[in-house]
Design an enzyme around this catalytic site. Structure first.
Site, PDB file in Angstrom:
ATOM      1  N   TYR A   1      -5.493 112.895 -11.855  1.00  0.00           N
ATOM      2  CA  TYR A   1      -4.852 113.434 -10.644  1.00  0.00           C
ATOM      3  C   TYR A   1      -5.020 114.948 -10.563  1.00  0.00           C
ATOM      4  O   TYR A   1      -5.365 115.601 -11.553  1.00  0.00           O
ATOM      5  CB  TYR A   1      -3.377 113.041 -10.597  1.00  0.00           C
ATOM      6  CG  TYR A   1      -3.186 111.549 -10.469  1.00  0.00           C
ATOM      7  CD1 TYR A   1      -3.840 110.837  -9.456  1.00  0.00           C
ATOM      8  CD2 TYR A   1      -2.400 110.839 -11.371  1.00  0.00           C
ATOM      9  CE1 TYR A   1      -3.701 109.458  -9.339  1.00  0.00           C
ATOM     10  CE2 TYR A   1      -2.261 109.460 -11.258  1.00  0.00           C
ATOM     11  CZ  TYR A   1      -2.908 108.783 -10.238  1.00  0.00           C
ATOM     12  OH  TYR A   1      -2.778 107.423 -10.131  1.00  0.00           O
TER      13      TYR A   1
ATOM     14  N   LYS B   1      15.218 111.653 -11.396  1.00  0.00           N
ATOM     15  CA  LYS B   1      16.422 112.416 -11.735  1.00  0.00           C
ATOM     16  C   LYS B   1      16.863 113.291 -10.557  1.00  0.00           C
ATOM     17  O   LYS B   1      18.057 113.470 -10.312  1.00  0.00           O
ATOM     18  CB  LYS B   1      16.191 113.299 -12.965  1.00  0.00           C
ATOM     19  CG  LYS B   1      16.560 112.772 -14.318  1.00  0.00           C
ATOM     20  CD  LYS B   1      16.368 111.426 -14.803  1.00  0.00           C
ATOM     21  CE  LYS B   1      16.271 110.099 -14.404  1.00  0.00           C
ATOM     22  NZ  LYS B   1      15.282 109.220 -14.933  1.00  0.00           N
TER      23      LYS B   1
ATOM     24  N   HIS C   1      37.267 121.626 -27.343  1.00  0.00           N
ATOM     25  CA  HIS C   1      38.234 120.859 -26.548  1.00  0.00           C
ATOM     26  C   HIS C   1      38.483 121.590 -25.239  1.00  0.00           C
ATOM     27  O   HIS C   1      38.659 122.801 -25.256  1.00  0.00           O
ATOM     28  CB  HIS C   1      39.550 120.726 -27.317  1.00  0.00           C
ATOM     29  CG  HIS C   1      40.609 120.016 -26.546  1.00  0.00           C
ATOM     30  ND1 HIS C   1      40.605 118.652 -26.367  1.00  0.00           N
ATOM     31  CD2 HIS C   1      41.702 120.494 -25.864  1.00  0.00           C
ATOM     32  CE1 HIS C   1      41.664 118.310 -25.628  1.00  0.00           C
ATOM     33  NE2 HIS C   1      42.338 119.413 -25.323  1.00  0.00           N
TER      34      HIS C   1
HETATM   35  P1  NAD Z   1      12.376  97.288 -18.823  1.00  0.00           P
HETATM   36  O1  NAD Z   1      11.606  96.484 -19.777  1.00  0.00           O
HETATM   37  O2  NAD Z   1      13.299  98.335 -19.298  1.00  0.00           O
HETATM   38  O3  NAD Z   1      13.235  96.316 -17.886  1.00  0.00           O
HETATM   39  C1  NAD Z   1      12.674  95.246 -17.190  1.00  0.00           C
HETATM   40  C2  NAD Z   1      13.760  94.206 -16.940  1.00  0.00           C
HETATM   41  O4  NAD Z   1      13.214  93.204 -16.135  1.00  0.00           O
HETATM   42  C3  NAD Z   1      14.271  93.566 -18.211  1.00  0.00           C
HETATM   43  O5  NAD Z   1      15.665  93.564 -18.173  1.00  0.00           O
HETATM   44  C4  NAD Z   1      13.696  92.145 -18.132  1.00  0.00           C
HETATM   45  O6  NAD Z   1      14.528  91.193 -18.749  1.00  0.00           O
HETATM   46  C5  NAD Z   1      13.622  91.940 -16.638  1.00  0.00           C
HETATM   47  N1  NAD Z   1      12.610  91.004 -16.197  1.00  0.00           N
HETATM   48  C6  NAD Z   1      11.367  90.815 -16.695  1.00  0.00           C
HETATM   49  N2  NAD Z   1      10.703  89.903 -15.968  1.00  0.00           N
HETATM   50  C7  NAD Z   1      11.543  89.508 -14.972  1.00  0.00           C
HETATM   51  C8  NAD Z   1      11.437  88.604 -13.880  1.00  0.00           C
HETATM   52  N3  NAD Z   1      10.318  87.918 -13.654  1.00  0.00           N
HETATM   53  N4  NAD Z   1      12.510  88.458 -13.057  1.00  0.00           N
HETATM   54  C9  NAD Z   1      13.647  89.170 -13.268  1.00  0.00           C
HETATM   55  N5  NAD Z   1      13.789  90.038 -14.298  1.00  0.00           N
HETATM   56  C10 NAD Z   1      12.756  90.215 -15.117  1.00  0.00           C
HETATM   57  O7  NAD Z   1      11.288  97.874 -17.814  1.00  0.00           O
HETATM   58  P2  NAD Z   1      11.426  98.930 -16.647  1.00  0.00           P
HETATM   59  O8  NAD Z   1      12.840  99.142 -16.242  1.00  0.00           O
HETATM   60  O9  NAD Z   1      10.444  98.482 -15.622  1.00  0.00           O
HETATM   61  O10 NAD Z   1      10.912 100.252 -17.336  1.00  0.00           O
HETATM   62  C11 NAD Z   1       9.580 100.326 -17.835  1.00  0.00           C
HETATM   63  C12 NAD Z   1       9.484 101.317 -18.952  1.00  0.00           C
HETATM   64  O11 NAD Z   1       9.747 102.619 -18.502  1.00  0.00           O
HETATM   65  C13 NAD Z   1      10.446 101.021 -20.068  1.00  0.00           C
HETATM   66  O12 NAD Z   1       9.773 101.201 -21.292  1.00  0.00           O
HETATM   67  C14 NAD Z   1      11.509 102.036 -19.882  1.00  0.00           C
HETATM   68  O13 NAD Z   1      12.140 102.374 -21.104  1.00  0.00           O
HETATM   69  C15 NAD Z   1      10.739 103.207 -19.300  1.00  0.00           C
HETATM   70  N6  NAD Z   1      11.640 103.996 -18.478  1.00  0.00           N
HETATM   71  C16 NAD Z   1      12.570 104.765 -19.076  1.00  0.00           C
HETATM   72  C17 NAD Z   1      13.455 105.484 -18.316  1.00  0.00           C
HETATM   73  C18 NAD Z   1      14.479 106.333 -18.983  1.00  0.00           C
HETATM   74  O14 NAD Z   1      14.349 106.618 -20.148  1.00  0.00           O
HETATM   75  N7  NAD Z   1      15.522 106.731 -18.299  1.00  0.00           N
HETATM   76  C19 NAD Z   1      13.416 105.428 -16.947  1.00  0.00           C
HETATM   77  C20 NAD Z   1      12.477 104.640 -16.375  1.00  0.00           C
HETATM   78  C21 NAD Z   1      11.583 103.922 -17.159  1.00  0.00           C
END
Ligand code: NAD
Length: 488
Positions: free
Chosen positions: A45, A61, A463
């Site tokens: 990009y 955020k 505190h």
């Molecule tokens: P995730 O793996 O955290 O969550 C995906 C969710 O979808 C899980 O709870 C899973 O059980 C559910 N799931 C999977 N297949 C499904 C289906 N067919 N139907 C319904 N539910 C289903 O993934 P994410 O939220 O997409 O995030 C991706 C990555 O990005 C992760 O590694 C995450 O840690 C990272 N991330 C981190 C942050 C942060 O640190 N604040 C923010 C955004 C993303």
């Protein structure tokens, strides 16, 4: 004297080539340059920062802050101050969000120049174990390298049968574009991305439904830490369907028609997952069911680098792949796919490439969900401690007894700490509540320093702060707590 005939001058030479300019990649490039290496950084990009800075952590955020202010203003009525209904200027919200990323993009571009790193904009693919070909806007450039760091990241998981070409079916990048505020938004996946985006769109006025395959939202986190968030959003959102799967999504003129079924995991006596209709129409659907590594998109096999079926590239503690002069870092080497993990790995790879003794030996990688309330955890979770048969002491300090938490009008928070039963050393910790993401850093430091409950309880916390709750939880373990009465 003639130039060395063996050196093709149209080929750019790099002591260290970094493929990918996200947080892991630019960190590796900067560190390698600071250690005296001549560095070429390739990014597809026009701006650096990757998913995190451009279509991930940072813009989300910025929008979550907007959501927080909207909610706080709304809830402030209980404190005797009434604000009017907010008037949302979506274009302005979008451009403010973009300005946050743009400021950081500019900063990174300056840091590249200051370090005299050669930045090539284009898509790089390996052509051998010492060359990468970059497809740029104007043609193809070849870079020959002594050592390389693969930092090519990941992309959102797509579910093949879903109509991904339909503009109403979003991934996280689409959701962050903020092109419209759908009346009815379905979020598939109750993980971190799904719930952060739910927080944003709920504040902006969408009616939210969440569908999650497992029996709790954020399945990797202990249930007691997730429960305060679950209770709050259960009231705010139209539906949260657990143990439920989406069987199909069809494009209809009036919306996306989503069909649901009870997940196979929903056997037994649980009544969760009931309640989802057979099908329902939504104005937009966000699919947030995880991310896939980009290992298969860079022709790594031509460099002899092993890529597994999912696209992950294995790396050792020094971040070396099976090809010793090629390193890999960040999302592409495995979960958790978090920017702070990638940054740490990027430094290790650069230091090893520069001949230093370095290795990835961090004891934990903290996780944060920037929801409202926030949830943060690190070290061993209680579920893991149980699974591994580890003998632990546990304390959970309720924020309802924290003056600071009450003074900001919130009492649902919890700070949990797990310590080794024999040594008292901290094994894990988690918080749910306002600013939990900031508070978790103290627990990470405690774990890294081998602190025990007494060390933490004898550390004077200011505190009244939310940080006190970590000290109080440790005092619950040592038995010195006075802010609660615990019957002996
Ligand atoms: P995730 O793996 O955290 O969550 C995906 C969710 O979808 C899980 O709870 C899973 O059980 C559910 N799931 C999977 N297949 C499904 C289906 N067919 N139907 C319904 N539910 C289903 O993934 P994410 O939220 O997409 O995030 C991706 C990555 O990005 C992760 O590694 C995450 O840690 C990272 N991330 C981190 C942050 C942060 O640190 N604040 C923010 C955004 C993303």
């Amino acid at each position: 004297m003639d130039a060395n005939p063996a050196v093709d001058e149209s080929v750019i030479q790099a002591e260290v080539l970094v493929l990918g300019g996200g947080p892991g990649g630019y960190t590796a490039a900067f560190r390698a340059a600071d250690l005296g290496k001549q560095v070429v950084l390739i990014e597809r990009y026009s701006v650096l920062g990757g998913v995190c800075l451009n279509v991930g952590c940072i813009p989300s955020k910025a929008l979550l802050h907007t959501a927080q202010v909207i909610h706080e203003a709304d809830e402030f009525e209980q404190h005797g101050v009434i604000f009017g209904k907010p008037v949302l200027d979506i274009d302005k919200i979008r451009s403010w969000k973009q300005s946050v990323s743009a400021g950081l993009n500019d900063g990174l571009a300056r840091l590249v120049k200051q370090r005299k790193i050669r930045l090539i904009q284009g898509t790089g693919r390996f052509t051998s174990s010492n060359t990468v070909e970059v497809q740029t806007e104007t043609g193809v450039t070849t870079v020959s390298f002594e050592q390389a760091v693969i930092a090519a990241g990941s992309h959102p998981t797509k579910i093949p049968s879903f109509p991904h070409d339909d503009p109403r079916l979003w991934d996280s990048t689409d959701a962050l574009e903020l092109t419209e505020i759908p009346k009815k938004l379905l979020i598939v996946g109750g993980g971190i991305i799904g719930l952060e985006m739910a927080t944003v769109y709920h504040a902006l006025g969408s009616e939210i439904s969440v569908v999650e395959l497992m029996d709790q939202i954020i399945p990797g986190c202990d249930n007691d830490l997730v429960t305060p968030l679950y209770r709050r959003i259960k009231k705010q959102y139209k539906n949260i369907w657990l143990q439920t799967k989406v069987t199909s999504i069809e494009a209809d003129k009036k919306g996306l028609k989503v069909t649901f079924d009870r997940a196979e995991s929903a056997g037994g006596t649980s009544d969760k997952g009931k309640g989802a209709p057979e099908s329902e129409l939504f104005d937009a659907v966000l699919v947030a069911v995880g991310r896939r590594p980009n290992g298969k998109l860079i022709a790594a096999e031509l460099a002899g680098v092993n890529v597994d079926e999912l696209g992950f590239i294995a790396a050792d503690k020094q971040q070396r792949t099976n090809v010793p002069h090629i390193f890999a870092i960040g999302d592409i080497v495995g979960n958790p796919m978090l920017a702070h993990k990638a940054v740490h790995e990027g430094k290790v790879a650069a230091e090893v490439a520069a001949g230093h003794k370095a290795g990835f030996d961090a004891l934990t990688i903290p996780s944060v969900a920037y929801t409202d309330p926030e949830i943060a955890w690190m070290g061993l979770t209680e579920n893991q401690a149980k699974q591994q048969g580890i003998d632990y002491d546990k304390a959970a300090f309720p924020w309802a007894a924290s003056g600071r938490s009450l003074s900001i009008g919130r009492k649902e928070g919890l700070t949990k700490i797990l310590c080794d039963k024999q040594t008292g050393r901290i094994l894990g910790a988690g918080m749910v509540g306002t600013n939990a993401g900031e508070l978790i850093a103290e627990a990470v430091l405690a774990l890294e320093m081998g602190a025990d409950a007494e060390d933490i309880s004898l550390t004077i916390h200011p505190h009244p702060t939310l940080s006190e709750t970590f000290g109080f939880a440790a005092e619950m373990i040592t038995g010195s707590i006075t802010d609660l009465y615990i019957k002996k």
